[in-house]
Design a protein around this motif. Structure first.
Motif, short mmCIF file in Angstrom:
data_model
loop_
_atom_site.label_atom_id
_atom_site.label_comp_id
_atom_site.label_asym_id
_atom_site.label_seq_id
_atom_site.Cartn_x
_atom_site.Cartn_y
_atom_site.Cartn_z
N GLU A 166 17.52 -12.50 44.83
CA GLU A 166 17.11 -13.48 45.83
C GLU A 166 18.36 -14.17 46.36
O GLU A 166 19.22 -14.60 45.60
CB GLU A 166 16.18 -14.54 45.23
CG GLU A 166 15.66 -15.52 46.28
CD GLU A 166 14.82 -16.65 45.71
OE1 GLU A 166 14.46 -17.54 46.50
OE2 GLU A 166 14.56 -16.66 44.50
N ARG A 167 18.46 -14.26 47.69
CA ARG A 167 19.60 -14.93 48.33
C ARG A 167 19.13 -16.25 48.91
O ARG A 167 17.99 -16.37 49.38
CB ARG A 167 20.18 -14.06 49.46
CG ARG A 167 20.32 -12.59 49.09
CD ARG A 167 21.49 -12.35 48.17
NE ARG A 167 21.47 -11.01 47.61
CZ ARG A 167 22.53 -10.38 47.13
NH1 ARG A 167 23.71 -10.99 47.13
NH2 ARG A 167 22.44 -9.17 46.62
N LYS A 168 20.04 -17.22 48.93
CA LYS A 168 19.69 -18.55 49.44
C LYS A 168 20.76 -19.04 50.40
O LYS A 168 21.96 -18.89 50.13
CB LYS A 168 19.58 -19.56 48.29
CG LYS A 168 18.46 -19.26 47.30
CD LYS A 168 18.44 -20.33 46.21
CE LYS A 168 17.32 -20.11 45.21
NZ LYS A 168 17.30 -21.19 44.19
N ARG A 181 15.86 -18.04 52.76
CA ARG A 181 15.69 -17.31 51.50
C ARG A 181 15.29 -15.87 51.82
O ARG A 181 14.44 -15.64 52.67
CB ARG A 181 14.58 -17.94 50.65
CG ARG A 181 14.81 -19.38 50.23
CD ARG A 181 13.70 -19.85 49.30
NE ARG A 181 13.84 -21.24 48.93
CZ ARG A 181 13.26 -22.25 49.56
NH1 ARG A 181 12.50 -22.01 50.62
NH2 ARG A 181 13.42 -23.49 49.14
N TYR A 182 15.92 -14.92 51.15
CA TYR A 182 15.56 -13.52 51.33
C TYR A 182 16.04 -12.72 50.13
O TYR A 182 16.84 -13.21 49.31
CB TYR A 182 16.17 -12.95 52.62
CG TYR A 182 17.68 -12.99 52.67
CD1 TYR A 182 18.43 -11.86 52.38
CD2 TYR A 182 18.35 -14.16 53.04
CE1 TYR A 182 19.82 -11.91 52.42
CE2 TYR A 182 19.73 -14.21 53.09
CZ TYR A 182 20.46 -13.07 52.78
OH TYR A 182 21.83 -13.11 52.82
N ALA A 214 31.32 1.03 59.30
CA ALA A 214 29.88 0.70 59.34
C ALA A 214 29.39 0.31 57.95
O ALA A 214 28.62 -0.64 57.79
CB ALA A 214 29.08 1.88 59.89
N MET A 215 29.84 1.04 56.93
CA MET A 215 29.45 0.76 55.56
C MET A 215 29.97 -0.61 55.13
O MET A 215 29.28 -1.37 54.45
CB MET A 215 30.01 1.84 54.62
CG MET A 215 29.46 1.79 53.21
SD MET A 215 30.34 2.93 52.09
CE MET A 215 30.07 4.49 52.95
N CYS A 216 31.20 -0.92 55.54
CA CYS A 216 31.80 -2.21 55.19
C CYS A 216 31.03 -3.36 55.83
O CYS A 216 30.74 -4.37 55.17
CB CYS A 216 33.27 -2.23 55.64
SG CYS A 216 34.17 -3.70 55.11
N MET A 223 29.13 -6.38 53.77
CA MET A 223 29.42 -7.80 53.96
C MET A 223 28.18 -8.58 54.41
O MET A 223 28.02 -9.75 54.07
CB MET A 223 30.54 -7.97 54.98
CG MET A 223 31.90 -7.52 54.48
SD MET A 223 33.25 -7.96 55.62
CE MET A 223 32.83 -6.99 57.07
N GLU A 224 27.32 -7.91 55.17
CA GLU A 224 26.13 -8.57 55.69
C GLU A 224 25.09 -8.82 54.61
O GLU A 224 24.34 -9.79 54.66
CB GLU A 224 25.51 -7.71 56.80
CG GLU A 224 24.50 -8.45 57.65
CD GLU A 224 24.06 -7.64 58.86
OE1 GLU A 224 22.85 -7.57 59.09
OE2 GLU A 224 24.92 -7.07 59.54
N ASN A 225 25.04 -7.94 53.61
CA ASN A 225 23.95 -7.98 52.63
C ASN A 225 24.34 -8.44 51.23
O ASN A 225 23.46 -8.66 50.39
CB ASN A 225 23.29 -6.61 52.54
CG ASN A 225 22.54 -6.24 53.81
OD1 ASN A 225 21.51 -6.83 54.11
ND2 ASN A 225 23.07 -5.30 54.56
#
Length: 473
Positions: free
Chosen positions: A290-292, A283-284, A222-224, A228-230
């Motif tokens: 900041e991610r694009k 964008r988030y 779950a942590m992995c 990877m998602e964030n």
């Protein structure tokens, strides 16, 4: 369909296949949790049923061309060795080869004619309408198809990654038949914003990093997934103190930068020398940075009329207008999911289709986020669009989405289904598409006065008849 084949193969009705020779080419995306799982399962099931594997299964990521060619060659040789038919034909990009010199592996350089922000001032979103010139390409597409765009990574992110790893940006690397700089390789050729388990495994092994090995362990699954998602490659380099490996050793661990797909938002019949796209800038903020979105923000921030984009046509035969133009259609597409339906209606107008059409559209605010409002209004006025229901979630205290509008109109919607209407859904898979699917079942159950099981079977039958088609992502 593929689903019917899969269900039959894994059912008790599946026959013994001891006279069958087979090999599986599995297509997948390593950024998803179950990479090539269906291909793996089919490979194992065919063996269970007694079939003979004549060449090992090959699992392909998004950059599949070389591996696919290897697979075809091995299968062809296996057939030759058996003295059987030597006809093995590759379908990779074959439809593109028939109509054009340009394909996924040989993209067309298209000039950008328009790049317009569809959202009004004050919107939380930035949705770009791009118009690309196709003159001289001989590229053809149908409503429901997508355009693949080869974009480039964010230059600032690339520079930070090079700086953190202590590399020389101008150092030369070998890439196929040419030499490129480290910076150019990371800017144009390799994925740096998406983490996958295969990549983390390679990093753990290459850097002998116990912390990444631990993250990849079963108890930390779950942590992995959350990591990877964030987070991205720069985060991994910083978080796990990855250092001491040269660019020539590190960069080949990365997967190739895949093209991004966007639904065509125009009709080839109406505009044969151009194609329109609807691209929402992603964008988030995560982890204090900041991610694009790679392609969406590249198009939003760096592409102007007169610039060019490398593109190809990605066909989608499972998302098509009915061949009979008199058949009614119901289109459900919130946000940028409405793009293919602009293509559908432009096509229906061009060919003079008589069938009824109904569009469900949703977004945040009526004033700033009503994408293509003028187009829908014109088509409502001239009868190409029979009816339209909208849901603007942030304009009321209670959030209202497209599935709520569907329920409000459930009697008419079920009536259209009974008349033979085809239902199309395009957009977000995680939330919207699931909610719409459950709502469709609920409407059939309530208006058809049947059990939930019968309603589920009704919707499944729609899918098998290609009267319920989804393009979700």
């Amino acid at each position: 369909t593929a689903l019917q084949f899969y269900e039959f193969l894994f059912s008790r009705r599946a026959p013994k296949l001891d006279k069958l020779n087979y090999s599986v080419l599995a297509l997948g995306d390593s950024s998803y949790e179950h990479f090539c799982l269906t291909g793996k399962e089919i490979d194992e099931r065919l063996a269970e049923l007694g079939a003979t594997q004549i060449s090992p299964r090959i699992d392909c990521d998004v950059d599949f061309d070389e591996l696919a060619e290897q697979w075809y060659s091995k299968v062809e040789k296996a057939l030759e060795d058996q003295g059987g038919q030597q006809q093995v034909s590759s379908n990779v990009s074959s439809s593109d080869k028939i109509t054009s010199l340009y394909s996924r592996t040989n993209p067309f350089t298209a000039e950008v004619l328009e790049n317009i922000n569809l959202n009004g001032r004050g919107s939380n979103k930035e949705t770009r309408h791009l118009e690309l010139l196709l003159e001289g390409s001989n590229l053809k597409f149908e409503p429901g198809d997508s355009i693949g765009i080869y974009a480039q990574n964010d230059a600032e992110l690339v520079d930070k990654l090079i700086e953190t790893l202590g590399w020389d940006a101008e150092e030369k690397l070998s890439l196929k038949d040419k030499q490129v700089t480290v910076r150019d390789a990371l800017l144009h050729h390799y994925e740096i914003t998406v983490l996958t388990k295969p990549l983390l495994q390679k990093l753990a092994d290459t850097f002998k990093c116990e912390a990444i090995h631990k993250l990849l362990s079963e108890e930390n699954d779950a942590m992995c997934k959350d990591y990877m998602e964030n987070y991205d490659l720069l985060d991994a380099v910083r978080d796990f103190s990855l250092a001491g490996v040269s660019a020539t050793e590190f960069i080949p661990l990365l997967r190739k930068l895949p093209p991004r797909l966007y639904s065509v938002a125009s009709s080839y019949e109406a505009n044969p020398d151009e194609v329109h796209l609807t691209i929402g800038a992603v964008r988030y903020v995560s982890g204090g940075r900041e991610r694009k979105g790679v392609c969406s923000t590249y198009c939003a921030e760096h592409i102007e009329p007169g610039d060019t984009l490398n593109i190809y046509v990605h066909r989608n035969p499972n998302f098509r207008l009915p061949k009979d133009p008199n058949i009614p259609i119901i289109m459900i597409g919130p946000g940028t999911g409405v793009a293919p339906f602009r293509s559908f209606l432009e096509e229906r107008e061009e060919i003079g289709a008589e069938g009824k059409s109904w569009l469900f559209f949703g977004d945040q605010h009526y004033v700033t986020d009503f994408l293509y409002q003028v187009d829908w209004q014109r088509w409502l006025d001239n009868g190409v669009l029979t009816r339209m229901d909208v849901a603007f979630s942030r304009d009321s205290v209670e959030k209202v989405y497209v599935q709520h509008r569907m329920l409000e109109k459930k009697k008419e919607l079920f009536s259209w289904l009974e008349e033979g209407a085809v239902v199309y859904v395009c957009g977000d898979e995680k939330n919207m598409a699931k909610d719409v699917h459950h709502t469709l079942i609920q409407i059939v159950q309530e208006e058809g006065n049947v059990s939930e099981e019968e309603a589920i079977e009704y919707v499944k039958e729609l899918q098998q008849q290609k009267r319920y088609q989804r393009d979700v992502y």
